[in-house]
Enzyme design. Structure first.
Site, PDB file in Angstrom:
ATOM      1  N   ASP A  22       1.193  -1.151  -0.233  1.00 63.66           N
ATOM      2  CA  ASP A  22      -0.172  -0.181   0.073  1.00 63.66           C
ATOM      3  C   ASP A  22       0.605   1.309  -0.406  1.00 63.66           C
ATOM      4  O   ASP A  22       1.417   1.876   1.494  1.00 63.66           O
ATOM      5  CB  ASP A  22      -0.691  -0.071   1.320  1.00 63.66           C
ATOM      6  CG  ASP A  22      -1.877   0.860   1.352  1.00 63.66           C
ATOM      7  OD1 ASP A  22      -2.250   1.938   0.578  1.00 63.66           O
ATOM      8  OD2 ASP A  22      -2.078   1.577   2.817  1.00 63.66           O
ATOM      9  N   ASP A  30      -1.986  -1.121  -3.832  1.00 68.27           N
ATOM     10  CA  ASP A  30      -1.992  -1.062  -5.091  1.00 68.27           C
ATOM     11  C   ASP A  30      -0.845  -0.673  -6.287  1.00 68.27           C
ATOM     12  O   ASP A  30       0.043  -1.308  -5.836  1.00 68.27           O
ATOM     13  CB  ASP A  30      -2.214   1.201  -4.570  1.00 68.27           C
ATOM     14  CG  ASP A  30      -0.646   0.918  -3.600  1.00 68.27           C
ATOM     15  OD1 ASP A  30      -0.269   1.126  -3.480  1.00 68.27           O
ATOM     16  OD2 ASP A  30      -1.752   1.918  -3.081  1.00 68.27           O
ATOM     17  N   ASP A  99      -5.497 -11.219 -15.503  1.00 64.39           N
ATOM     18  CA  ASP A  99      -7.126 -11.475 -14.837  1.00 64.39           C
ATOM     19  C   ASP A  99      -8.215 -11.573 -15.507  1.00 64.39           C
ATOM     20  O   ASP A  99      -8.638 -10.403 -15.590  1.00 64.39           O
ATOM     21  CB  ASP A  99      -6.711 -11.604 -13.366  1.00 64.39           C
ATOM     22  CG  ASP A  99      -7.613 -12.865 -12.891  1.00 64.39           C
ATOM     23  OD1 ASP A  99      -8.327 -13.924 -13.846  1.00 64.39           O
ATOM     24  OD2 ASP A  99      -7.455 -13.251 -11.596  1.00 64.39           O
ATOM     25  N   ASP A 196     -10.343 -16.887 -16.010  1.00 63.07           N
ATOM     26  CA  ASP A 196     -11.104 -16.609 -14.604  1.00 63.07           C
ATOM     27  C   ASP A 196     -12.784 -17.968 -14.709  1.00 63.07           C
ATOM     28  O   ASP A 196     -13.068 -17.783 -15.699  1.00 63.07           O
ATOM     29  CB  ASP A 196     -12.441 -15.417 -13.780  1.00 63.07           C
ATOM     30  CG  ASP A 196     -12.496 -15.532 -12.842  1.00 63.07           C
ATOM     31  OD1 ASP A 196     -11.759 -16.286 -11.444  1.00 63.07           O
ATOM     32  OD2 ASP A 196     -13.985 -15.716 -12.620  1.00 63.07           O
ATOM     33  N   GLU A 238      -8.334 -21.024 -15.323  1.00 59.98           N
ATOM     34  CA  GLU A 238      -9.059 -21.401 -13.949  1.00 59.98           C
ATOM     35  C   GLU A 238     -10.054 -22.684 -14.585  1.00 59.98           C
ATOM     36  O   GLU A 238     -11.209 -21.956 -15.625  1.00 59.98           O
ATOM     37  CB  GLU A 238     -10.057 -20.128 -13.817  1.00 59.98           C
ATOM     38  CG  GLU A 238      -9.912 -21.305 -11.964  1.00 59.98           C
ATOM     39  CD  GLU A 238     -11.031 -20.556 -11.026  1.00 59.98           C
ATOM     40  OE1 GLU A 238     -11.213 -20.747  -9.600  1.00 59.98           O
ATOM     41  OE2 GLU A 238     -11.346 -19.404 -11.361  1.00 59.98           O
ATOM     42  N   HIS A 312      -5.395 -16.645  -4.564  1.00 58.95           N
ATOM     43  CA  HIS A 312      -6.093 -16.494  -3.458  1.00 58.95           C
ATOM     44  C   HIS A 312      -7.379 -17.081  -2.669  1.00 58.95           C
ATOM     45  O   HIS A 312      -8.245 -16.591  -2.170  1.00 58.95           O
ATOM     46  CB  HIS A 312      -6.643 -15.051  -4.388  1.00 58.95           C
ATOM     47  CG  HIS A 312      -6.929 -15.059  -5.133  1.00 58.95           C
ATOM     48  ND1 HIS A 312      -6.099 -15.945  -6.506  1.00 58.95           N
ATOM     49  CD2 HIS A 312      -8.635 -14.891  -5.448  1.00 58.95           C
ATOM     50  CE1 HIS A 312      -7.283 -16.024  -7.274  1.00 58.95           C
ATOM     51  NE2 HIS A 312      -8.674 -15.560  -6.924  1.00 58.95           N
ATOM     52  N   ASP A 313      -7.471 -18.517  -3.579  1.00 58.50           N
ATOM     53  CA  ASP A 313      -8.862 -19.057  -2.989  1.00 58.50           C
ATOM     54  C   ASP A 313      -8.758 -20.283  -1.917  1.00 58.50           C
ATOM     55  O   ASP A 313      -9.770 -20.886  -1.487  1.00 58.50           O
ATOM     56  CB  ASP A 313      -9.600 -19.284  -4.511  1.00 58.50           C
ATOM     57  CG  ASP A 313      -9.796 -18.256  -5.578  1.00 58.50           C
ATOM     58  OD1 ASP A 313     -10.338 -17.411  -4.826  1.00 58.50           O
ATOM     59  OD2 ASP A 313     -10.160 -18.540  -6.716  1.00 58.50           O
TER      60      ASP A 313
HETATM   61  C1  GLC Z   1     -12.370 -17.434  -9.147  1.00 53.35           C
HETATM   62  C2  GLC Z   1     -11.728 -16.317  -8.530  1.00 53.35           C
HETATM   63  C3  GLC Z   1     -12.336 -16.057  -7.813  1.00 53.35           C
HETATM   64  C4  GLC Z   1     -13.582 -15.547  -7.633  1.00 53.35           C
HETATM   65  C5  GLC Z   1     -14.591 -16.316  -8.779  1.00 53.35           C
HETATM   66  C6  GLC Z   1     -15.607 -15.294  -9.485  1.00 53.35           C
HETATM   67  O1  GLC Z   1     -12.516 -18.661  -8.492  1.00 53.35           O
HETATM   68  O2  GLC Z   1     -10.332 -17.298  -8.596  1.00 53.35           O
HETATM   69  O3  GLC Z   1     -11.592 -15.817  -6.051  1.00 53.35           O
HETATM   70  O4  GLC Z   1     -14.200 -15.380  -6.364  1.00 53.35           O
HETATM   71  O5  GLC Z   1     -13.565 -16.181  -9.249  1.00 53.35           O
HETATM   72  O6  GLC Z   1     -15.449 -14.946 -10.402  1.00 53.35           O
HETATM   73 CA    CA Z   2      -3.496   1.596  -1.529  1.00 53.85          CA
END
Ligand code: GLC
Ligand code: CA
Length: 540
Positions: A22, A30, A99, A196, A238, A312-313
């Site tokens: 940040d 950011d 992404d 995604d 994904e 991140h999931d």
């Molecule tokens: C994918 C992403 C996740 C998001 C979901 C909906 O699984 O990695 O973080 O919430 O798609 O877009």
């Molecule tokens: Ca910031």
């Protein structure tokens, strides 16, 4: 041997911008923050930075709800900052992977705002409408997947949050618009795309087909032709699935994607016969090994693997594949085991430091739309789980637990900013686990990742790691994962003890040289015994 590509020997690093750095102290990471850390990333040895969505968004799902694909999220900066980031990466021979969320938009997107105006609006058909909530479809984030829209008295479909209406890919205009958005960024010099939930865009809701619909591959191929196939970039989809679905997406002659995340291993810590993510189960490392082998053999020379243990999931890998009691050893072993396989390594921010899941005891400390969706569904509405069990599961598998701010140093807020608030709590273990400390400790997890990457890129071995064949040995030893990588005269063996017990081994070859060891051992010509979570890389 198949055609070589510029990205085959590259390492990808996932940045979750909100939690990375940040620079302006508003509590949210950011782009300027990312720029300030490029030298750190270069030093680690990674090449491609996958940024989770950085576009304009009301942030219901932290950017996976896109309100404008062509505009940078003002929380993160502006389009000019992104140009600077791309240029700064270029100076360092690094690349940006973006992404693309193609399955849905934010309900604040102009297309949806128009669609809401009525049945004859030209954008109405960008989304999926029905007079009835068909098939009792449930959202991935809990509750019904149909939302009633009172003006038109119709329901729209949302696989994810109510604020994430699904696009209607049956409408060719959706494809056209999406291709334009993608090309806008590729023209700026972005060199990769992570798509995604791409396995969902062929859905045929009216027939109750959600994933892997009959026209999915045709659509992805068409998007390739209209857009990214005209650029020399790398793509990863994904696509929750299995070996067959991975092959379908990634066979080069199909011109769809370079590789996919199918998550067969990483989702094995959840019980999908119960509450999925919210009923974690202990990991079966033998299953993990067999699955990794299946993909190595199954995609070998046909297409390409994505090597991923954390994102991140998913919960942090130490707590899923390793053992907190062997914190440092298991963190290193997991890295060796995964990243010397054939394929592209993906490292999630903080994984290289051995960051762990934060413990959260209060539902109000969660920001994640998924947690709140299921809390309402399972705990409040259906009452099928107690609050206590729910929170316990969250601490293992929920997403915010691994989305805490990156731990840069031992100052206030772990150096993520200069002490102002942070959007999510900082993990209190930052005094011990942080980049500054690890950079100065030769034996740190960070420096081990760095050595591992250097080894993978070492000119003597690189070709073998990237293109050499894969062979698993002693497969019946369930706690061990031993494999070789071979190309011409170079033979490398990767030897891992995946568990907390000592193990005996008897290798069918004589060791020439130890290339890497998480116990700093120097074996002369043979190894008989492995310590808990021991990992060694040797030539033979
Ligand atoms: C994918 C992403 C996740 C998001 C979901 C909906 O699984 O990695 O973080 O919430 O798609 O877009
Ligand atoms: Ca910031």
């Amino acid at each position: 041997m198949k055609l070589k590509k510029w990205w085959h020997d590259k390492i990808v690093y996932e940045i979750y911008p909100k939690s990375f750095m940040d620079a302006n102290n508003d509590g949210i990471g950011d782009i300027k923050g990312i720029i300030s850390k490029l030298d750190y990333l270069k030093n680690l040895g990674v090449d491609i930075l996958w940024l989770t969505p950085f576009y304009k968004s009301p942030m219901k799902d932290n950017g996976y709800d896109v309100a404008n694909y062509l505009e940078v999220n003002s929380l993160f900066g502006n389009n000019e900052d992104m140009d600077i980031l791309i240029a700064e990466c270029k100076k360092r021979n690094m690349y940006i992977m973006m992404d693309i969320v193609a399955n849905h938009t934010s309900s604040e997107h102009f297309w949806f705002q128009e669609a809401l105006k009525g049945k004859d609006n030209p954008y109405r058909d960008f989304y999926i409408w029905s007079d009835k909530p068909l098939y009792n479809l449930q959202s991935t984030f809990g509750g019904s997947a149909w939302e009633y829209e009172p003006n038109s008295k119709q329901y729209y479909f949302h696989e994810f949050a109510v604020e994430q209406p699904d696009l209607n890919w049956e409408n060719p205009k959706v494809m056209e618009e999406m291709a334009k958005c993608i090309n806008y960024w590729l023209d700026k010099g972005i060199k990769g795309i992570r798509f995604d939930v791409i396995h969902l865009i062929g859905k045929e809701i009216f027939k109750n087909i959600l994933a892997y619909g009959p026209t999915l591959h045709q659509k992805v191929h068409e998007l390739y032709k209209k857009s990214y196939g005209n650029y020399d970039i790398v793509t990863v989809g994904e696509a929750w699935g299995n070996l067959d679905t991975a092959i379908d997406f990634t066979s080069p002659e199909k011109e769809e994607l370079d590789m996919v995340f199918q998550f067969e291993c990483t989702s094995s810590t959840c019980d999908f016969t119960k509450f999925g993510k919210f009923s974690p189960k202990p990991i079966d490392m033998e299953f993990v090994k067999k699955t990794l082998i299946k993909y190595q053999e199954g995609l070998n020379d046909k297409s390409w693997n994505a090597l991923v243990v954390e994102n991140h999931d998913l919960g942090r890998c130490i707590q899923r594949f390793g053992d907190i009691n062997y914190y440092e050893k298991s963190a290193k072993e997991i890295a060796v085991m995964n990243y010397l396989l054939k394929g592209t390594p993906f490292i999630y921010q903080g994984q290289e430091l051995g960051m762990t899941n934060i413990k959260i005891d209060d539902i109000n400390d969660y920001d994640d739309v998924e947690v709140h969706g299921f809390y309402k569904d399972y705990v409040l509405d259906k009452k099928v789980m107690s609050e206590e069990d729910f929170l316990k599961a969250c601490n293992q598998e929920a997403r915010d637990n691994n989305r805490t701010p990156m731990q840069w140093d031992d100052s206030v807020n772990a150096g993520f900013n200069n002490g102002h608030k942070t959007w999510l709590k900082v993990n209190p273990n930052y005094k011990q686990i942080n980049a500054k400390q690890e950079l100065s400790d030769e034996n740190s997890i960070y420096n081990f990742y760095k050595k591992l990457i250097l080894l993978r890129k070492d000119e003597k071995y690189c070709e073998t790691f990237v293109y050499g064949d894969f062979k698993a040995i002693d497969v019946e030893k369930k706690n061990l994962f031993i494999y070789t990588r071979n190309l011409n005269d170079v033979h490398i063996a990767v030897i891992c003890n995946m568990r907390e017990h000592n193990e005996t081994i008897n290798l069918p070859f004589k060791i020439k040289k130890v290339l890497l060891s998480n116990y700093n051992k120097q074996y002369l010509d043979n190894i008989n015994k492995l310590e808990p979570y021991e990992a060694i890389v040797v030539t033979f």
